[in-house]
Design a protein around this motif. Structure first.
Motif, short mmCIF file in Angstrom:
data_model
loop_
_atom_site.label_atom_id
_atom_site.label_comp_id
_atom_site.label_asym_id
_atom_site.label_seq_id
_atom_site.Cartn_x
_atom_site.Cartn_y
_atom_site.Cartn_z
N LEU A 152 0.72 -1.12 0.12
CA LEU A 152 -0.02 0.07 -0.10
C LEU A 152 0.93 1.35 0.17
O LEU A 152 0.37 2.26 -0.73
N LEU A 164 -8.69 0.71 -3.19
CA LEU A 164 -8.23 0.17 -1.78
C LEU A 164 -8.94 -1.06 -1.31
O LEU A 164 -9.68 -0.81 -0.01
N THR A 166 -9.58 -4.15 1.24
CA THR A 166 -9.02 -4.71 2.42
C THR A 166 -9.49 -6.13 2.57
O THR A 166 -8.88 -6.83 3.47
N SER A 179 -10.09 5.97 -3.26
CA SER A 179 -9.97 6.09 -1.88
C SER A 179 -8.86 7.13 -1.56
O SER A 179 -7.78 7.41 -2.48
N PHE A 184 -5.74 5.19 2.64
CA PHE A 184 -4.62 4.27 2.60
C PHE A 184 -3.50 4.39 3.89
O PHE A 184 -3.19 3.29 4.39
#
Length: 605
Positions: A152, A164, A166, A179, A184
């Motif tokens: 990242l 982004l 997850t 994002s 981040f």
């Protein structure tokens, strides 16, 4: 449905590891991959997946183009190919014709997103594993948290606030949401806090990340985030108070690592010659995070296709436009006709240090000798007795030497003796003509600073002849490990954080420790005082210590210093645009296949 091809090679490559359907027909055990990842051995495989594309794509076994993304287009590197005619390599070094079609961008972009997806999958399965204690699971998944933070950090610093995820991607994507940079860094900092707490101090398998690396990256990431008070890119500008808090976090982490290095399993070498000594490559004690390569092909993701990162900065490319001699040939032999000779491998000669960069080292700074190769040796006889090289007219002309040496036995060079020496001091013509070997003044290489020639010292940090691999020195690889983070940089991070916080005394102390280990005689004659600690000095010191270590572009960005440094140090770059080039373009292969290309591409590309 349209879907993202870059992410299908990156994020969607991870689908084979996160779903059962793709593998079921060839799974003789009858156990689905989803079930396997919940077992201790299966979960360890998931953690190993996180490293896979760091090796396969980013640091070594592809075309090694991420080195260009991370280092090129800066004050310390210039295009080694005349006229900018080397395609994407020239584009990224010069910002000329640079954009989404520049092919150098694709490996790093797709590679880091692939790594990200693997890490997300490992983190997803962490609370679903049976047969391991919570402490064992935490120690394993902490590796995924660190590597995710590393991915990242590289994505956000080069491409800004982009996609982004997850959680593991399990289906094709028609569009990619953006994002904020802030989001981040929220994940990066959270991941690294977990890693600092849960990672083991040592690992039984070299290359698996340890706690020391987490402290280092935490210091680097928090300090970098602290500079976003200007709201650069897709960022909500942070407050001065938040910036100060982040800088204190960076300082605390860097100092903890430095002061507890031994307990954390790392060592600050006392002599700079040891840092990149090829004999230390596989056991380097200063290394915090390494990406490993092996001479055993079965251990490499790409098999018989080893690390090539060192080749781009190598000046010897068997090209008569630069360092070449009829008495030198790409060869792995260490003995020719009974005489010892060094190995010589053919490099790419794509990027060379700027004259400003080379001038940063004073005569007592041993980093120049430790980091650069300026001497070549005869390894090919041209006389019938098989022991000497005899000068030719073409070779004499290439090095601008008197042709009186041609065929003259007084100037013959025995195998293993010096053939070419690149001199930082300007040697008079008469002295050069009197010398048996070729002396080439480096100043002459940069006579036209915007279009230097190809007689430059090669960066040898990653060049380890003892570990050359493959069967052909004209197409060489290396099994050397890539040192991504090391303790020497931690000293600079601590000094920078101290300077930003107004603690000049600490900044001076850390810089002087770094400089004195590089000082001839270690007599403190290279020490600096508080008055010396300026932004320019810090950037110079980062250059002297860290050149070629995947950090220069992001360092200039962190200091917001492209405009000042390029004007000062790299006359080859005339097309840098501060409103565009503080972010890299998203590769065209990505933009063409998503439904929101204008939203997703960075401004100006």
């Amino acid at each position: 449905m349209k879907y993202n091809k870059s992410l299908s090679l990156g994020l969607l490559a991870g689908l084979l590891f996160t779903t059962a359907c793709s593998l079921e027909e060839n799974n003789p055990s009858g156990v689905s991959t989803d079930q396997e990842w919940r077992t201790p051995s299966g979960f360890e495989k998931k953690i190993n997946d996180c490293y896979f594309d760091l090796i396969r794509i980013i640091y070594g076994q592809a075309e090694d183009t991420y080195l260009m993304v991370a280092e090129a287009g800066t004050d310390i590197w210039q295009d080694a190919v005349a006229g900018g005619s080397n395609g994407g390599w020239s584009q990224i070094l010069r910002y000329d014709g640079f954009g989404a079609t520049t092919g150098m961008l694709s490996e790093g972009y797709a590679g880091f997103y692939s790594v990200l997806n693997s890490c997300n999958a490992a983190i997803f399965y962490a609370d679903k594993v049976n047969g391991l204690s919570k402490d064992q699971i935490d120690a394993l998944v902490a590796e995924a948290h660190f590597i995710r933070a590393h991915a990242l950090f590289n994505i956000v610093e080069h491409w800004g606030g982009k996609y982004l995820p997850t959680e593991p991607t399990t289906s094709p994507l028609s569009s990619l949401p953006c994002s904020k940079v802030n989001e981040f860094y929220d994940i990066i900092i959270s991941d690294l806090k977990f890693a600092m707490d849960k990672l083991p101090v040592s690992q039984s398998v070299r290359g698996h990340v340890t706690r020391a690396a987490a402290y280092h990256l935490y210091a680097k990431a928090t300090m970098t985030y602290a500079t976003y008070t200007d709201g650069l890119g897709n960022t909500d500008a942070i407050s001065a108070a938040q910036s100060t808090e982040l800088l204190n976090e960076a300082q605390k982490a860097a100092e903890y690592l430095i002061n507890n290095a031994s307990a954390l399993g790392v060592k600050f070498y006392g002599d700079v010659e040891d840092v990149f000594d090829e004999n230390n490559n596989k056991t380097n004690e200063e290394a915090l995070f390494v990406v490993c390569h092996s001479s055993i092909t079965a251990y490499n993701p790409r098999g018989n296709y080893f690390n090539r990162v060192w080749k781009h900065t190598s000046a010897y490319s068997a090209n008569t436009a630069g360092i070449y001699l009829d008495g030198m040939v790409a060869n792995y032999a260490t003995n020719v006709n009974g005489i010892d000779v060094p190995k010589l491998a053919k490099g790419n000669c794509y990027m060379q240090p700027s004259k400003y960069m080379l001038d940063l080292y004073n005569d007592k700074d041993l980093r120049y000798k430790a980091f650069f190769k300026d001497t070549y040796y005869v390894n090919k006889p041209t006389e019938t007795d098989g022991t000497v090289y005899v000068w030719t007219t073409a070779d004499a002309q290439r090095y601008k030497l008197s042709e009186d040496r041609v065929g003259n036995p007084v100037f013959n060079i025995t195998l293993g003796d010096t053939a070419v020496y690149l001199s930082r001091k300007t040697i008079p013509q008469a002295e050069r003509d009197a010398c048996r070997y070729a002396i080439y003044n480096i100043a002459d290489n940069y006579a036209n600073p915007a279009e230097p020639l190809r007689f430059f010292p090669s960066l040898k940090k990653a060049d380890t002849p003892a570990l050359y691999a493959g069967s052909n020195a004209n197409k060489p690889y290396s099994s050397a490990d890539c040192i991504v983070y090391r303790l020497g940089e931690t000293y600079l991070l601590s000094a920078e954080a101290a300077w930003r916080l107004g603690n000049t005394n600490l900044a001076v102390s850390r810089i002087n420790e770094l400089r004195n280990r590089a000082c001839l005689g270690h007599d403190h004659s290279m020490d600096i005082s508080a008055a010396d600690v300026t932004q320019d000095f810090l950037l110079d010191e980062y250059a002297r210590e860290m050149i070629g270590e995947w950090s220069r572009w992001s360092t200039l960005k962190r200091f917001r210093a492209f405009e000042s440094r390029l004007a000062k140090a790299n006359p080859q770059i005339t097309k840098f645009n501060k409103d565009i080039h503080y972010l890299r373009p998203v590769p065209l292969a990505e933009i063409q296949v998503i439904e929101n290309p204008q939203e997703y591409q960075n401004p100006g590309y």
